[in-house]
Design a protein around this motif. Structure first.
Motif, short mmCIF file in Angstrom:
data_model
loop_
_atom_site.label_atom_id
_atom_site.label_comp_id
_atom_site.label_asym_id
_atom_site.label_seq_id
_atom_site.Cartn_x
_atom_site.Cartn_y
_atom_site.Cartn_z
N ASP A 90 0.84 -1.20 0.00
CA ASP A 90 0.00 0.00 0.00
C ASP A 90 0.87 1.25 0.00
OD1 ASP A 90 -1.93 1.91 0.30
OD2 ASP A 90 -3.05 0.83 1.83
N THR A 91 1.31 1.66 -1.18
CA THR A 91 2.20 2.82 -1.27
C THR A 91 1.48 4.11 -0.90
OG1 THR A 91 1.69 2.91 -3.64
CG2 THR A 91 3.73 1.82 -2.99
N LEU A 92 0.19 4.21 -1.21
CA LEU A 92 -0.54 5.43 -0.86
C LEU A 92 -0.62 5.60 0.64
CD1 LEU A 92 -2.16 7.91 -1.70
CD2 LEU A 92 -4.21 6.47 -1.75
N ALA A 152 -1.85 27.56 0.70
CA ALA A 152 -1.99 26.20 1.21
C ALA A 152 -1.40 25.20 0.23
CB ALA A 152 -3.47 25.88 1.44
N GLN A 153 -0.77 24.13 0.76
CA GLN A 153 -0.21 23.09 -0.10
C GLN A 153 -1.30 22.35 -0.85
OE1 GLN A 153 2.41 20.75 2.57
NE2 GLN A 153 3.81 20.70 0.85
N LEU A 154 -2.37 22.02 -0.16
CA LEU A 154 -3.49 21.31 -0.77
C LEU A 154 -4.80 21.89 -0.27
CD1 LEU A 154 -2.60 17.49 -0.70
CD2 LEU A 154 -2.70 18.98 -2.70
N THR A 155 -5.74 22.03 -1.17
CA THR A 155 -7.09 22.49 -0.83
C THR A 155 -8.09 21.57 -1.50
OG1 THR A 155 -6.33 24.80 -0.74
CG2 THR A 155 -8.70 24.43 -0.90
N LEU A 156 -9.15 21.23 -0.78
CA LEU A 156 -10.23 20.44 -1.34
C LEU A 156 -11.47 21.30 -1.46
CD1 LEU A 156 -8.28 18.28 0.10
CD2 LEU A 156 -10.21 16.74 -0.14
N VAL A 157 -12.12 21.23 -2.61
CA VAL A 157 -13.29 22.07 -2.89
C VAL A 157 -14.41 21.18 -3.42
CG1 VAL A 157 -14.21 23.87 -4.41
CG2 VAL A 157 -11.95 24.14 -3.38
N THR A 158 -15.63 21.43 -2.93
CA THR A 158 -16.80 20.75 -3.48
C THR A 158 -17.96 21.72 -3.55
OG1 THR A 158 -18.24 18.80 -3.29
CG2 THR A 158 -17.66 19.92 -1.25
N MET A 159 -18.82 21.53 -4.52
CA MET A 159 -20.02 22.35 -4.66
C MET A 159 -21.21 21.57 -4.10
SD MET A 159 -19.05 25.20 -5.94
CE MET A 159 -20.66 25.92 -6.29
N LEU A 160 -21.89 22.16 -3.11
CA LEU A 160 -23.12 21.55 -2.60
C LEU A 160 -24.31 21.91 -3.47
CD1 LEU A 160 -22.65 22.03 1.25
CD2 LEU A 160 -21.93 20.12 -0.20
N GLU A 165 -18.58 8.99 -7.31
CA GLU A 165 -17.43 8.11 -7.16
C GLU A 165 -16.86 8.15 -5.76
OE1 GLU A 165 -14.50 8.05 -10.21
OE2 GLU A 165 -15.93 8.49 -11.81
N CYS A 166 -17.10 9.24 -5.03
CA CYS A 166 -16.74 9.31 -3.61
C CYS A 166 -18.00 9.08 -2.79
CB CYS A 166 -16.12 10.66 -3.26
SG CYS A 166 -14.32 10.60 -3.10
N ASP A 167 -17.81 8.72 -1.53
CA ASP A 167 -18.94 8.42 -0.65
C ASP A 167 -19.71 9.71 -0.35
OD1 ASP A 167 -20.70 7.60 1.28
OD2 ASP A 167 -19.21 6.55 2.50
N ARG A 168 -20.94 9.76 -0.79
CA ARG A 168 -21.78 10.94 -0.57
C ARG A 168 -22.00 11.20 0.92
NH1 ARG A 168 -23.97 15.68 -2.56
NH2 ARG A 168 -24.17 15.56 -4.81
N ASP A 171 -8.48 15.17 6.58
CA ASP A 171 -7.59 14.05 6.27
C ASP A 171 -8.35 12.92 5.59
OD1 ASP A 171 -5.44 15.36 7.45
OD2 ASP A 171 -5.72 14.40 9.40
N LEU A 172 -9.51 12.58 6.15
CA LEU A 172 -10.31 11.48 5.60
C LEU A 172 -10.78 11.79 4.18
CD1 LEU A 172 -11.69 8.76 5.93
CD2 LEU A 172 -13.59 9.92 7.08
N LEU A 173 -11.22 13.03 3.97
CA LEU A 173 -11.69 13.41 2.65
C LEU A 173 -10.56 13.37 1.63
CD1 LEU A 173 -14.17 14.38 1.07
CD2 LEU A 173 -13.55 16.72 1.66
N LEU A 174 -9.36 13.79 2.03
CA LEU A 174 -8.21 13.74 1.12
C LEU A 174 -7.88 12.30 0.75
CD1 LEU A 174 -5.79 15.06 -0.34
CD2 LEU A 174 -4.51 14.83 1.80
N VAL A 175 -7.78 11.43 1.74
CA VAL A 175 -7.43 10.03 1.47
C VAL A 175 -8.49 9.39 0.57
CG1 VAL A 175 -7.07 7.76 2.48
CG2 VAL A 175 -6.12 9.77 3.60
N ALA A 176 -9.76 9.60 0.90
CA ALA A 176 -10.84 9.00 0.11
C ALA A 176 -10.82 9.49 -1.33
CB ALA A 176 -12.19 9.31 0.77
N THR A 177 -10.57 10.78 -1.51
CA THR A 177 -10.56 11.35 -2.86
C THR A 177 -9.38 10.85 -3.68
OG1 THR A 177 -11.66 13.34 -2.01
CG2 THR A 177 -10.62 13.50 -4.17
#
Length: 317
Positions: free
Chosen positions: A2-4, A35-43, A151-154, A180-186
């Motif tokens: 599991d390299t990831l 920021a090094q990483l940002t996660l964005v989603t549209m509701l 494709e990701c858990d709603r 953290d969880l959202l990053l790993v899952a994505t």
């Protein structure tokens, strides 16, 4: 292998910044938080994300976008719309027009906007400080990657949207873990998609290469050479070097150095061990040798890295 999981083992948000942004037509925000990483989603609604040096990418409701920093990027209803607000690390919140003129306008916990009401609702979360994210992982990611709705858990997105609006005891810890969880899952979904340009290290097809990687991950402090690795995995020195570079994209010793530096960054962040002690634990003979390698990869010394981590920890406590 599991390299990831190995690459993300040191990633732990501390003081993650989240915001819900309410937007009306003709809106655009420029994110320049560094920021090094940002996660964005549209509701609700759709959005265009334009990186500093890239083409606009569409993001629809339920899609998740991962944005690689620290370069700024623009989020808007139209790629041509000029930014109305600039979101910085000092104020990770785009204020409403009335809030600017009349003082603080309460739209709810972590809720901001360029209008008091609107049809579009964006949720973003960013790693605000040092995260020890592997350079190999960052180098493998595009400026913007999209995981489509479904494709990701709603349920995870629903939980994030709910927790962003809450302000209870331990709320920051909850938000940190959710990011953290959202990053790993994505990333897991993105890397496993057949059409994804996954990096070579994620699914090395060569069993000899996999065995060599496993040895370096299990015993990073061992004084490995290409010759000793080759003997362990039943290959010639030249054969291992050629196959490793072909499947991973870099020579074995370069891979090992990055692994050691990544582990050192994690230990410097998580423990009070001296730099010399950390150096020996990850395979360097002394603090000076680690410092040379660390600065080559991170641009700062181990001591500077630890100081930055302590500042971030203090700011989020």
């Amino acid at each position: 292998m599991d390299t990831l999981a190995n690459l993300l083992s040191g990633v732990q948000a501390r003081g993650a910044v989240f915001t819900r942004t309410v937007m009306s037509p003709q809106w655009s925000l420029r994110f320049a938080s560094g920021a090094q990483l940002t996660l964005v989603t549209m509701l609700n609604g759709s959005v265009w994300i334009t990186p500093a040096n890239g083409e606009p990418t569409a993001v629809g409701p339920g899609d998740i976008a991962v944005l690689r920093g620290p370069a700024p990027y623009t989020v808007g209803d139209d790629p041509a719309s000029p930014p109305q607000q600039v979101v910085t690390s000092a104020d990770y919140c785009a204020r409403t027009a009335r809030a600017v003129t009349d003082g603080e306008l309460t739209l709810g916990v972590r809720t901001c906007g360029v209008a008091e009401a609107g049809s579009a609702l964006l949720v973003s979360g960013a790693y605000a400080g040092p995260t020890e994210i592997s350079d190999r992982l960052l180098d493998a990611l595009p400026d913007v990657l999209i995981v489509p709705d479904g494709e990701c858990d709603r349920a995870l997105l629903t939980l994030v949207a709910k927790e962003v609006q809450r302000d209870e005891n331990g709320q920051q810890a909850v938000l940190d873990r959710l990011l953290d969880l959202l990053l790993v899952a994505t990333l897991r979904v993105w890397l496993d998609r057949p059409q994804s340009p996954a990096p070579a290290w994620h699914r090395p097809a060569d069993s000899v290469v996999v065995s060599a990687i496993r040895l370096m991950h299990d015993r990073p402090a061992h004084p490995w050479t290409v010759a000793t690795l080759a003997a362990k995995v039943g290959s010639s020195r030249s054969g291992l070097a050629r196959r490793f570079t072909q499947h991973v994209g870099e020579p074995p010793m370069t891979y090992l150095a990055a692994r050691r530096v990544g582990l050192a960054a994690e230990l410097l962040h998580e423990t009070d061990a001296t730099v010399g002690s950390v150096a020996r634990k990850v395979g360097y003979s002394n603090a000076f040798a680690l410092s040379v390698a660390f600065k080559r990869y991170h641009g700062i010394t181990p001591t500077e890295h630890r100081a930055a981590a302590l500042r971030t920890r203090g700011a989020s406590s």
